[in-house]
Enzyme design. Structure first.
Site: not given
Ligand code: C2O
Length: 359
Positions: A89, A112, A121, A252, A256, A273, A286
């Site tokens: 990632h 992203h 992802h 989303h 995070h 990230f 994810h």
């Molecule tokens: Cu690659 Cu939820 O981020």
């Protein structure tokens, strides 16, 4: 075909300029000098049933814990190790790769804030799930799904928050999380670093409206849902927020922020990230994003179509597969879930609980 192991440069990244990070800033994959192979769809007949993380059977939870523990037990420089998987990632998000192969060596690759988000992802989880299954010798191994869009799933699943299980450290536990939010507080899918302090019932109603916003109101066509064009020669900076898709930008990102520890310099682990992959909850978060991509199409609304632009179809990434081979995969091969052998277990009365939650 260029070799990503030589394209990835640990000194390239912007992350190298951040001070006091709690995770390593060396994110390139272990270089074992392998050739990159083309991807082939899985041939085995077994189906992997991705299960709801808040309703796992003891057998499902036990297999999952064993697989993550096996990953944590591998030597750090093994491509399947817990840290190597986390670094994937970081490497694709923090500027370790450049667009040298397309003739733009000064531009970073960043997956992203653009239409690369969903397919990248999906592929990441595809290999991660197969690696875990291989580690415990179970070809039916399937990841859990954190269904935060359904009322019953709107808390961090309990299996992640115990420190110890049967007298041993819980491999699903991560120390770098928000201390209040892990206490089974109802999540805020529109969280922006401020706790609203409203009742659980009201928060759940608001969350359903947030899902309606991301999945229906703001995601009515391909570009609004996937995010905007990002093609060779585009700078990830110039191509920032305005082109981020509705699901990526909305619930989303809120998840995070909600899980990361705000007392740490970079909201590690989930809030950044470069560190998100160190929290096992990242992957099952994810899994739900992946499922929501499928549900978005299942809604059957006319504008809900995958991209067909060739720049999107032909964009590719490289991953280590379950056999430790480097494999190149394309967006165009990510769209048809019937070609993969994983499925989602749905609760028939509960699919799309947000479908009518127009704010
Ligand atoms: Cu690659 Cu939820 O981020």
């Amino acid at each position: 075909t260029p070799d990503i192991t030589s394209l990835c440069n640990d000194l390239n990244s912007g992350v190298n300029n951040i001070a006091e990070s709690v995770r390593t800033r060396k994110c390139c994959p272990p270089n074992i000098g392998k050739k990159i192979k083309p991807f082939v769809f899985p041939k085995e007949k077994m189906v992997r049933m991705r299960w709801p993380a808040h309703r796992g059977t003891s057998e499902q939870v036990d297999k999952y814990r064993r697989a993550i523990q096996a990953m944590r037990d591998l030597p750090e420089d093994h491509p399947h190790s817990f840290n190597s998987q986390a670094k994937v990632h970081c490497a694709y998000c923090n500027g370790y790769y450049t667009q040298v192969a397309s003739g733009f060596p000064d531009l970073d690759i960043h997956i992203h804030n653009s239409w690369l988000f969903l397919p990248f992802h999906r592929w990441y989880l595809y290999f991660y799930e197969r690696i875990l299954g291989k580690l415990i010798n179970d070809p039916t191994f399937a990841l859990p799904c954190w269904k935060w869009d359904e009322p019953a799933g709107m808390r961090i699943p309990e299996i992640f928050i115990l420190k110890d299980v049967n007298g041993k450290p819980n491999p699903l536990y991560d120390v770098y999380r928000d201390a209040w939010h892990i206490k089974q507080v109802v999540i805020d899918l529109d969280y922006d670093h401020i706790d609203k302090g409203i009742s659980d019932e009201m928060q759940i109603t608001r969350n359903l409206c947030t899902m309606y916003r991301d999945m229906i109101r703001n995601g009515g066509d391909t570009i609004s849902f996937f995010g905007g064009n990002y093609i060779a020669g585009d700078s990830p900076v110039a191509n920032n927020d305005p082109s981020v898709g509705s699901l990526e930008a909305g619930s989303h990102t809120a998840v995070h922020r909600w899980v990361g520890d705000p007392t740490l310099p970079y909201d590690e682990d989930m809030g950044n990230f470069y560190s998100a992959g160190y929290d096992p909850v990242f992957y099952i978060h994810h899994v739900n994003v992946d499922r929501l991509w499928k549900l978005w199409k299942d809604l059957g609304i006319p504008g809900h179509k995958d991209p067909t632009n060739s720049d999107w179809l032909n964009a590719s990434y490289v991953f280590y597969d379950e056999n430790e081979e480097l494999v190149r995969v394309y967006n165009k091969d990510s769209v048809d879930l019937r070609k993969f052998n994983y499925r989602y277990i749905e609760n028939s009365e509960q699919v799309f609980p947000w479908r009518k939650s127009r704010p």
